[in-house]
Scaffold this motif. Sequence first.
Motif, PDB file in Angstrom:
ATOM      1  N   ASN A 240      19.010  29.115  12.756  1.00 45.86           N
ATOM      2  CA  ASN A 240      19.506  27.939  13.862  1.00 45.86           C
ATOM      3  C   ASN A 240      20.954  28.591  14.606  1.00 45.86           C
ATOM      4  N   ILE A 241      20.428  29.615  15.057  1.00 44.36           N
ATOM      5  CA  ILE A 241      21.868  30.416  15.873  1.00 44.36           C
ATOM      6  C   ILE A 241      21.433  29.603  16.909  1.00 44.36           C
ATOM      7  N   PRO A 242      22.688  29.113  17.884  1.00 47.36           N
ATOM      8  CA  PRO A 242      22.065  28.877  19.535  1.00 47.36           C
ATOM      9  C   PRO A 242      22.289  30.174  19.996  1.00 47.36           C
ATOM     10  N   PRO A 243      20.947  29.983  20.811  1.00 45.75           N
ATOM     11  CA  PRO A 243      20.863  31.014  21.738  1.00 45.75           C
ATOM     12  C   PRO A 243      21.633  30.345  23.152  1.00 45.75           C
ATOM     13  N   GLY A 244      21.761  31.759  24.132  1.00 47.92           N
ATOM     14  CA  GLY A 244      22.764  32.353  25.175  1.00 47.92           C
ATOM     15  C   GLY A 244      23.974  32.952  24.901  1.00 47.92           C
ATOM     16  N   PRO A 245      24.944  33.094  25.366  1.00 48.71           N
ATOM     17  CA  PRO A 245      26.006  34.048  25.214  1.00 48.71           C
ATOM     18  C   PRO A 245      26.613  34.546  23.230  1.00 48.71           C
ATOM     19  N   ILE A 246      25.924  33.670  22.458  1.00 50.94           N
ATOM     20  CA  ILE A 246      26.048  34.250  20.954  1.00 50.94           C
ATOM     21  C   ILE A 246      25.040  35.634  20.973  1.00 50.94           C
ATOM     22  N   PHE A 247      23.543  35.429  20.991  1.00 52.84           N
ATOM     23  CA  PHE A 247      22.753  35.764  20.982  1.00 52.84           C
ATOM     24  C   PHE A 247      23.810  37.308  21.754  1.00 52.84           C
ATOM     25  N   GLY A 248      23.577  36.966  23.133  1.00 49.97           N
ATOM     26  CA  GLY A 248      24.601  38.431  23.223  1.00 49.97           C
ATOM     27  C   GLY A 248      25.832  39.441  22.530  1.00 49.97           C
ATOM     28  N   GLU A 249      26.658  38.403  21.849  1.00 51.43           N
ATOM     29  CA  GLU A 249      27.411  39.205  21.141  1.00 51.43           C
ATOM     30  C   GLU A 249      26.540  39.593  19.525  1.00 51.43           C
ATOM     31  N   LEU A 250      25.974  39.204  19.566  1.00 49.71           N
ATOM     32  CA  LEU A 250      25.514  39.028  18.336  1.00 49.71           C
ATOM     33  C   LEU A 250      24.360  40.758  18.238  1.00 49.71           C
ATOM     34  N   LYS A 251      24.115  40.934  19.696  1.00 45.52           N
ATOM     35  CA  LYS A 251      23.228  42.285  19.771  1.00 45.52           C
ATOM     36  C   LYS A 251      24.162  43.323  20.197  1.00 45.52           C
ATOM     37  N   GLN A 252      25.482  43.252  19.964  1.00 43.80           N
ATOM     38  CA  GLN A 252      26.617  43.954  20.520  1.00 43.80           C
ATOM     39  C   GLN A 252      26.858  44.904  18.984  1.00 43.80           C
ATOM     40  N   GLY A 253      26.163  43.312  17.829  1.00 34.73           N
ATOM     41  CA  GLY A 253      26.527  44.242  16.532  1.00 34.73           C
ATOM     42  C   GLY A 253      27.922  43.594  16.214  1.00 34.73           C
ATOM     43  N   LYS A 254      28.342  42.315  16.929  1.00 35.58           N
ATOM     44  CA  LYS A 254      29.500  42.090  16.029  1.00 35.58           C
ATOM     45  C   LYS A 254      29.939  40.990  15.374  1.00 35.58           C
ATOM     46  N   ILE A 255      30.811  40.827  14.679  1.00 37.38           N
ATOM     47  CA  ILE A 255      30.704  39.252  13.987  1.00 37.38           C
ATOM     48  C   ILE A 255      31.101  38.184  14.367  1.00 37.38           C
ATOM     49  N   VAL A 256      30.421  37.451  14.320  1.00 33.58           N
ATOM     50  CA  VAL A 256      30.520  36.124  15.650  1.00 33.58           C
ATOM     51  C   VAL A 256      30.933  35.161  14.519  1.00 33.58           C
ATOM     52  N   THR A 257      32.186  33.550  15.078  1.00 38.85           N
ATOM     53  CA  THR A 257      31.852  32.403  13.762  1.00 38.85           C
ATOM     54  C   THR A 257      31.273  31.719  15.379  1.00 38.85           C
ATOM     55  N   LEU A 258      30.138  31.118  14.578  1.00 38.90           N
ATOM     56  CA  LEU A 258      29.392  30.132  14.939  1.00 38.90           C
ATOM     57  C   LEU A 258      30.586  28.274  15.162  1.00 38.90           C
ATOM     58  N   PRO A 259      29.471  27.722  15.670  1.00 37.81           N
ATOM     59  CA  PRO A 259      30.512  25.993  15.736  1.00 37.81           C
ATOM     60  C   PRO A 259      30.174  25.425  14.771  1.00 37.81           C
TER      61      PRO A 259
END
Length: 311
Positions: free
Chosen positions: A166-185
Amino acid sequence: MQITFLGTSSGVPTRGRNVSSVAVRLPQRAEVWLLDCGEATQHQLLRSDVKISQISKIFVTHMHGDHIFGLPGLLASCGMAGNVSHIDIYGPTGLGEYLDACLRYSETRLSYSIKVHRVKAGIVCEDAEFYMVAAPLKHKVTAHGYRLVERDRAGKFDVDKAIAMNIPPGPIFGELKQGKIVTLPDGRKIDGKQFCGAPQIGRKIAYCTDTIFCDSSVELAQNADVLIHESTFAHQDADMAFQRLHSTSTMAAQVAQLANVKQLIMTHFSPRYSPGNPILLEDLVNEARSIFANTIPAHDFMTYEIAPTNG
């Protein structure tokens, strides 16, 4: 990454081999980088499936004629290809003056821009995907070898896994592709590395000509996928190789062995080893293989593909 040999003879062309030039097609972009440009390279290009219009960079090892005499004619032909806008040329001191004189006295006016860069040891050009390194070789004139490196790429992104979480597509996918740690909404912290496969290791090509055996060749070729190395003389003619500062077949093999390369491709063969002579090209190949088994001889229009590998 694809390598095409346009000329594999040393000094002078023969009926079956032109003088030095190698074309490297870069993966995933319509671009060719040329290594040396001996006489009649443009004719060899026309007989190959390499497109002249895709040449964007030319790297010259040294100022001997069998490596540069084809450059003015090729530049003139590139202007007639229609869609060439700029070519960067890299080489030793004097290359710019040589080209200026050739174009000026032949009254050749290019329809696109060129820039000549004087090569020094180290990185000579780079972008987000590739970079080229130069190192001095040991020859009668100033000469440099080159190492083309493709940068490592992130592994394939698992889209289905991300959607299942349930990770929303869009810019978040781009950051995850780079192996970054992302905080979701919703407050979850997601490590992008868990969605990425093994990284794709960048491919490496080393090009060493003209030179006698030297430590910088070994450094330049370290862990390369392919080492393209001159093999002008047979081992029996080592005295001649030392006098002329060229490599024997066994010197090329020693560089490959010490550098831990995956594949050695021999080139720049003296015409003296043509059929009918006491020593043949096959003898040079066998000499090299006795030291480094993964050795093949190049021939004009031979194409060698380097497949991508995962870490």
